[in-house]
Design a protein around this motif. Structure first.
Motif, PDB file in Angstrom:
ATOM      1  N   CYS A 114      -0.899 -14.664  37.821  1.00  0.00           N
ATOM      2  CA  CYS A 114      -1.641 -14.113  38.960  1.00  0.00           C
ATOM      3  C   CYS A 114      -3.145 -14.280  38.738  1.00  0.00           C
ATOM      4  O   CYS A 114      -3.964 -13.828  39.532  1.00  0.00           O
ATOM      5  N   GLU A 118      -3.977 -19.914  42.593  1.00  0.00           N
ATOM      6  CA  GLU A 118      -4.471 -19.466  43.900  1.00  0.00           C
ATOM      7  C   GLU A 118      -3.370 -19.594  44.941  1.00  0.00           C
ATOM      8  O   GLU A 118      -3.107 -20.675  45.440  1.00  0.00           O
ATOM      9  N   LEU A 159      -5.504 -16.514  48.614  1.00  0.00           N
ATOM     10  CA  LEU A 159      -5.837 -15.118  48.332  1.00  0.00           C
ATOM     11  C   LEU A 159      -7.116 -15.009  47.504  1.00  0.00           C
ATOM     12  O   LEU A 159      -7.333 -15.789  46.586  1.00  0.00           O
ATOM     13  N   LYS A 161      -9.903 -13.693  44.830  1.00  0.00           N
ATOM     14  CA  LYS A 161      -9.897 -13.207  43.448  1.00  0.00           C
ATOM     15  C   LYS A 161     -10.839 -12.006  43.377  1.00  0.00           C
ATOM     16  O   LYS A 161     -11.630 -11.782  44.301  1.00  0.00           O
ATOM     17  N   CYS A 170      -6.085 -12.150  40.788  1.00  0.00           N
ATOM     18  CA  CYS A 170      -5.834 -11.978  42.223  1.00  0.00           C
ATOM     19  C   CYS A 170      -6.295 -10.576  42.623  1.00  0.00           C
ATOM     20  O   CYS A 170      -6.131  -9.614  41.866  1.00  0.00           O
ATOM     21  N   CYS A 183       2.190  -6.448  40.882  1.00  0.00           N
ATOM     22  CA  CYS A 183       1.623  -6.900  42.149  1.00  0.00           C
ATOM     23  C   CYS A 183       1.458  -5.703  43.079  1.00  0.00           C
ATOM     24  O   CYS A 183       2.416  -4.984  43.331  1.00  0.00           O
ATOM     25  N   CYS A 193       3.878 -16.856  46.269  1.00  0.00           N
ATOM     26  CA  CYS A 193       4.196 -16.000  45.113  1.00  0.00           C
ATOM     27  C   CYS A 193       5.701 -15.766  45.040  1.00  0.00           C
ATOM     28  O   CYS A 193       6.274 -15.650  43.960  1.00  0.00           O
TER      29      CYS A 193
END
Ligand code: SF4
Ligand code: SF4
Length: 239
Positions: A114, A118, A159, A161, A170, A183, A193
């Protein structure tokens, strides 16, 4: 001097130019997905022949690919050295496939991937995240997505960072303090993901038994999930 081999056929180039004429959109060969090997149906190898059968043809166009179902074969018969080389590569690939462990699992709370990775997002992914937080699509997009255009418009960005550094974590990765990550939007995480596979990752736990099917456990998360902000709780109750 080596002559460059143009991978786009003249017919395809004509189509591209005509698309540009009709729509006014520029077409750029470099942006086209020219990956026919994805559609290989069968590879047959004997001592003299390599025959690759494809199970569909695709008309590559800027912005849209049209799949037409048609089989065709390439036979590589003229060059025994080439046939031998392909045969040994395929043998090697088969050997690696046999060696691949069937049962691997991520150590709980690892989530190394994670960071550095990306996950691309589509409109559907952004909408799922927006619904998860009960906020409008535009707000979710602005807060959590780095916009990025794609040739076919499917991917709208990736997503964010926690910093500008692409190798940073992330924005949804939680549990940094304990080192046992999870997560923060597991149920609403993007498709990228969801389909990420740990096979091939050096950090996986390979000690799982191989003689029976491994049943994955429930997603790793905090013992006491953080409570949602009041606004989100109200929006959820209204549903
Ligand atoms: S895929 Fe690898 S890096 Fe990612 S969580 Fe699993 S073990 Fe960790
Ligand atoms: S959305 Fe979740 S699973 Fe995907 S990279 Fe971020 S923390 Fe990892």
């Amino acid at each position: 001097m080596n002559e460059p081999i143009d991978l786009i056929s003249h017919a395809a180039l004509r189509e591209l130019r005509s698309f540009t004429r009709r729509t006014g959109q520029p077409t750029d060969g470099a942006q086209l997905d020219l990956a026919p090997m994805e559609h290989v149906q069968e590879i047959e190898i004997d001592e003299e022949h390599v025959t690759i059968t494809y199970n569909e043809t695709i008309a590559f166009r800027y912005n849209a690919n049209e799949v037409t179902h048609k089989e065709w074969s390439y036979k590589y018969n003229e060059d025994p050295e080439f046939v031998k080389a392909v045969a040994s590569v395929i043998d090697l690939a088969r050997k690696h496939l046999r060696d691949l462990p069937d049962n691997v699992a991520c150590p709980p709370g690892c989530a190394e991937c994670c960071s550095g990775y990306e996950p691309f997002v589509s409109r559907t992914d952004v909408q799922r995240i927006a619904d998860h937080f009960a906020i409008p699509y535009d707000q979710a997009f602005k807060s959590y997505v780095v916009p990025r255009n794609s040739a076919d418009g499917f991917v709208v960005g990736y997503l964010r960072k926690v910093s500008e550094d692409a190798s940073d974590q992330c924005v949804f990765l939680k549990g940094n303090a304990s080192g046992r990550h999870f997560c923060g939007i597991y149920e609403a995480r993007p498709h990228d993901c969801r389909v990420f596979t740990p096979i091939g990752c050096d950090d996986v736990d390979k000690s799982l038994r191989h003689d029976r099917k491994f049943v994955p456990g429930s997603p790793f998360g905090p013992k006491h999930p953080p409570s949602l902000p009041k606004k989100t709780r109200r929006a959820r109750r209204r549903r």
